[in-house]
Every structure is written in structure tokens, then in C-alpha cells.
Scaffold this active site. Structure first.
Site, mmCIF file in Angstrom:
data_model
loop_
_atom_site.group_PDB
_atom_site.id
_atom_site.type_symbol
_atom_site.label_atom_id
_atom_site.label_comp_id
_atom_site.label_asym_id
_atom_site.label_seq_id
_atom_site.Cartn_x
_atom_site.Cartn_y
_atom_site.Cartn_z
ATOM 1 N N ASP A 147 0.662 -7.599 2.435
ATOM 2 C CA ASP A 147 0.903 -6.165 2.195
ATOM 3 C C ASP A 147 2.413 -5.973 2.085
ATOM 4 O O ASP A 147 3.073 -5.469 2.994
ATOM 5 C CB ASP A 147 0.307 -5.335 3.330
ATOM 6 C CG ASP A 147 0.183 -3.857 2.969
ATOM 7 O OD1 ASP A 147 0.772 -3.450 1.943
ATOM 8 O OD2 ASP A 147 -0.489 -3.124 3.702
ATOM 9 N N HIS A 191 0.820 -1.217 0.000
ATOM 10 C CA HIS A 191 0.000 0.000 0.000
ATOM 11 C C HIS A 191 0.853 1.266 0.000
ATOM 12 O O HIS A 191 0.371 2.339 -0.360
ATOM 13 C CB HIS A 191 -0.993 -0.002 1.169
ATOM 14 C CG HIS A 191 -0.438 0.414 2.495
ATOM 15 N ND1 HIS A 191 -0.053 -0.484 3.464
ATOM 16 C CD2 HIS A 191 -0.212 1.641 3.030
ATOM 17 C CE1 HIS A 191 0.375 0.168 4.533
ATOM 18 N NE2 HIS A 191 0.296 1.463 4.297
ATOM 19 N N SER A 249 4.430 3.142 7.840
ATOM 20 C CA SER A 249 4.133 1.973 7.018
ATOM 21 C C SER A 249 5.294 1.634 6.092
ATOM 22 O O SER A 249 5.856 2.511 5.433
ATOM 23 C CB SER A 249 2.881 2.224 6.174
ATOM 24 O OG SER A 249 1.735 2.268 6.967
#
Length: 439
Positions: free
Chosen positions: A111, A80, A184
Site C-alpha cells: 500500500d 489507497h 493514512s
């Protein structure tokens, strides 16, 4: 006698205090050393998406990543962070300028993504970090996150491993170490060993202490296969599993959309292991991990009607994220739906709207994301190639097309779908893909 005893007790207290201070000091020095190293192998990633696929969003965003292969210039991060859509990517090391990067691999299940930088920046990378590829860290392990939380670049925070969970889309590490926007894709690091144990991924809304990371155990398998020149793609497994009560670990199949001629997996079967690879699997992540790099002819150990048996069949890899191709016209992006969706009773169609540009002709005519293409000029369209051919002719001849779309807004009597009809001219027709549009 009493004074002598007091002296001994005081001496013991002084020694204990000294040892405690030494331990605290050693931990502090170790933590500082771990974060100092992380500062040199962690990067900042900047992306810009103009045409988003699926759940991606248009715009610019920032995240983190970390070096995993200096010779190839590979950096590991979240999918992402770099987007599963065509995106412009740039990477910056600590104290350096942003330089272009490109996608090497984006996983459709975890992910997880690998991107690469050019040779000039490869020379600037620091020594490789150590990765914990064998074991999951235990509950209570002290860990640190490193990244760019809320724009605070190259920042470290600490906490512990709180647990392991497969409650959501895939198996994850749970930690109370803060993970905020900008973290992230960055490393989750064991502060005792200095090894990276996970990829910082997400946090639970309205909770300060429930944060999640992709375990390195699963990410390392993808990395190893890429280094060997093998396809790390997960299997195409159109299986619906029963939701087990109280998060009980099992893989019992509620519905199988696999062609029985290729693999005789049935509703009610429970997948318990992969012979020759792993004796037992408790969730879908573990099953996919066991099958990566071993597709084609596959054996599964299952329980069926009270008996344990081994079944054999053929599994193909899921279509690569970087190979996804769509069509854009009049501000509308249409892509093929996953192949298994056409095998279900609730068949939404072969082609769907994945994005509508604000202010475009499509937006003006109230076409919405996830509208399903039902017909074009009264005829069914099964493939993007056939659809493109019709659109191209319409654009060249400047003749508008009659479209019928459907979505899942029906009440079930007599249909689960609602239908809309629109007549639109075709403008600015083009193919859109990661390869063509900056993936």
C-alpha cells in the site's frame, strides 16, 4: 548519626528526582522537536475519483504523505490515499494552499505510492526527513504518528511498536499509536531517533490499539530503484501458498499458475531464499522485496521432496498500475482481468465489469460490478481492443448489442456460474486510463 543518615537519604532522593525530571524533560523536548519537524515535511493530500477501478470508491477523500525527495518533488504515501484509479490529486503543506500533484508510481502489492509536485512547491518543502531503511523497529520502540486524523490537520499522537505481522496481505508493523481516517499515508516516526520507520496505513475495526503501517525497509527499496531510473515493480507471481498453522513462517506452494516452460515451480515446493540476495525468506513480502529490481533471469532456493536445490527461470514484472486501461460505455466500466486468472481451472473470463455508474443505463439494466463478460452478439471476446471495435461499430450504426454476463453465484451443480442476458445500446463510448483521466 540517624539525622546524618536521613540527610544522605534525602539528598539521594533529591538527586534521583532531579535526574528523573531531567530525563522526562529531555524526552518531552525530543518529542516536541520530532513533531515540529514532521509538521514541515508532512503534507495533506486531497483526491477526487470519478471512475473507480476495482476496490476504489467514487468521491473525494483526504489523507497524508511526507517528502522523500526535494529535488524531484517526490512525496511518499499510501496507494489507497491517491487511488489506483484515475484521480485528481492536490497537495498542501502546513499553512499553504493546495496545489496539483501527479502520480509517479503506485505499487500493486504494497500500500505504497510516490507522487510529485511542481517546481514552485518544491522550493517550499522543508529539509528531508531521515528514513529508517535498514532495520525493522523492535517491539516496545516508542513511535509517533503524524497526519490529519478525522480532519484534525497536522496532528501528532504517540504509542509503541506492538509487533510485526504478515497475517494479512503483506508484512506490516503493528502499533498502538492511533491511526484514524486522515492519518493514512503519513509518517510513523521513531521518537528516539526521529527517523521515519513506517507509513501509517490502517487500523483494525472495533479495536483501539491494533493499527498497522508499511515498514520503511520495504518502501525504501522502491524509492531507491525509482531514483536509479529502474523499474521497482514486483514480480508477476501467480502462486497460491498454503496457509500455515499458527502463523508459522513458510512459503510452501499450494498451486502454481506460472508457465512451467518459463519457471519450473511446482505445488509442494517451499521457497526458502534468493541466492546472492538473501539466505532466507519467511513470507511473500520478503520474497517480493528480494526480487524487486532483479527480474528477468532469476534463481530461487527451494525445498522439494525433502531436498534443497536451486532452480532457475524467468520472471516478468507485474503490469503497472498507471498503465491500466479500461472501456466505459452506457455507464459501465469493463477492464481485463489479471492474466493468471485464465490459467486456473476456475476461469472467470478475460473481461469483467469493474464499476457501474448509479442511475446509468447499465445500472437500470441490473448489470453489477464483477459480472464477467461471456459473449457479445453470441461471440467470445478475448481482448479490450477487439471489444472496443465491436462497441464503436454499434455506436456508429446505432444498433444495440446482445451481452451475456456471468457471475459466481452458481451452486456448483451443474455450474459455479449464473448467467444473465442483456441487450443494450452503446452510448458515450470512451477509453479510461490513469494517463487520460487524471492519474
Amino acid at each position: 548519626m540517624i539525622s546524618e543518615t536521613k540527610m544522605k537519604l534525602n539528598l539521594i532522593g533529591i538527586i534521583a528526582s532531579f535526574l528523573l525530571i531531567s530525563v522526562i524533560s529531555a524526552h518531552a523536548e525530543n518529542d516536541e522537536d520530532v513533531f515540529s519537524k514532521a509538521q514541515h515535511y508532512t503534507v495533506q493530500i486531497r483526491k477526487a475519483v470519478t471512475i473507480p477501478f476495482g476496490n476504489d470508491k467514487k468521491g473525494t477523500a483526504f489523507g497524508a504523505g511526507f517528502v522523500v525527495d526535494t529535488q524531484r518533488g517526490w512525496i511518499m504515501t499510501n496507494a489507497h490515499v491517491v487511488s489506483r484509479s484515475p484521480a485528481r490529486l492536490e497537495v498542501a503543506f502546513f499553512g499553504r494552499k493546495f496545489v496539483p500533484a501527479k502520480k509517479v508510481y503506485v505499487d500493486p502489492f504494497l500500500d505504497l505510492a510516490i507522487i510529485s509536485i511542481n517546481e514552485e512547491m518544491q522550493k517550499a518543502t522543508a529539509a528531508l526527513p531521515e528514513l529508517e531503511c535498514t532495520n525493522l523497529p523492535g517491539v516496545g520502540r516508542t513511535v509517533g504518528t503524524f497526519g490529519h486524523p478525522n480532519g484534525l490537520k497536522f496532528t501528532g499522537t504517540r504509542g509503541i511498536i506492538s509487533g510485526h505481522t504478515a497475517k494479512y496481505e503483506s508484512e506490516m508493523l503493528q502499533t498502538d499509536a492511533p491511526i484514524n481516517p486522515g492519518n493514512s499515508g503519513g509518517p510513523l516516526i521513531s521518537l528516539s531517533s526521529g527517523r521515519i520507520v513506517g507509513i501509517n496505513t490502517s487500523s483494525m475495526n472495533d479495536s483501539q490499539n491494533s493499527n498497522f503501517a508499511v515498514p520503511m525497509q520495504y518502501a525504501c527499496r522502491v524509492l531507491d530503484l525509482l531514483r536509479e531510473g529502474k523499474d521497482p515493480s514486483p514480480p508477476d507471481l501467480p502462486l497460491a501458498f498454503f496457509k500455515a498453522p499458527n502463523e508459522q513462517m513458510q512459503l510452501r506452494i499450494a498451486r502454481s499458475l506460472i508457465d512451467p516452460a518459463k519457471f519450473d515451480i511446482r505445488a509442494g515446493d517451499e521457497i526458502v531464499g534468493v541466492p546472492g540476495v538473501v539466505e532466507s525468506v519467511e513470507n511473500e513480502t520478503q520474497l517480493i522485496h528480494a526480487l524487486r529490481g532483479r527480474l528477468g533471469n532469476v534463481a530461487l532456493r527451494i525445498k522439494r521432496e525433502g531436498q534443497e536445490l536451486v532452480i532457475n527461470g524467468k520472471l516478468e514484472p507485474v503490469k503497472k498500475v498507471n498503465d491500466k486501461t479500461c472501456i466505459m460505455f452506457s455507464g459501465i466500466l469493463l477492464c481485463e482481468t489479471p492474466s493468471y486468472m485464465g490459467r486456473d481451472d476456475f476461469n472467470p473470463g478475460k473481461i469483467a465489469v469493474y464499476f457501474v455508474e448509479a442511475g446509468s443505463l447499465g445500472d437500470f439494466n441490473e448489470i453489477e460490478k464483477m459480472d464477467m463478460l461471456n459473449s457479445v452478439n453470441g461471440k467470445k471476446i478475448e481482448t479490450l481492443d477487439a471489444f472496443y471495435s465491436v462497441l464503436k461499430t454499434s455506436q456508429e450504426e446505432k444498433k444495440p448489442i446482445n451481452f451475456v454476463f456471468r457471475d459466481t453465484g452458481g451452486k456448483g451443480a451443474p455450474s459455479y456460474f449464473t448467467y444473465t442476458e442483456r441487450t443494450l445500446p452503446v452510448e458515450n463510448l470512451t477509453w479510461v486510463s490513469n494517463e487520460k483521466n487524471g492519474g
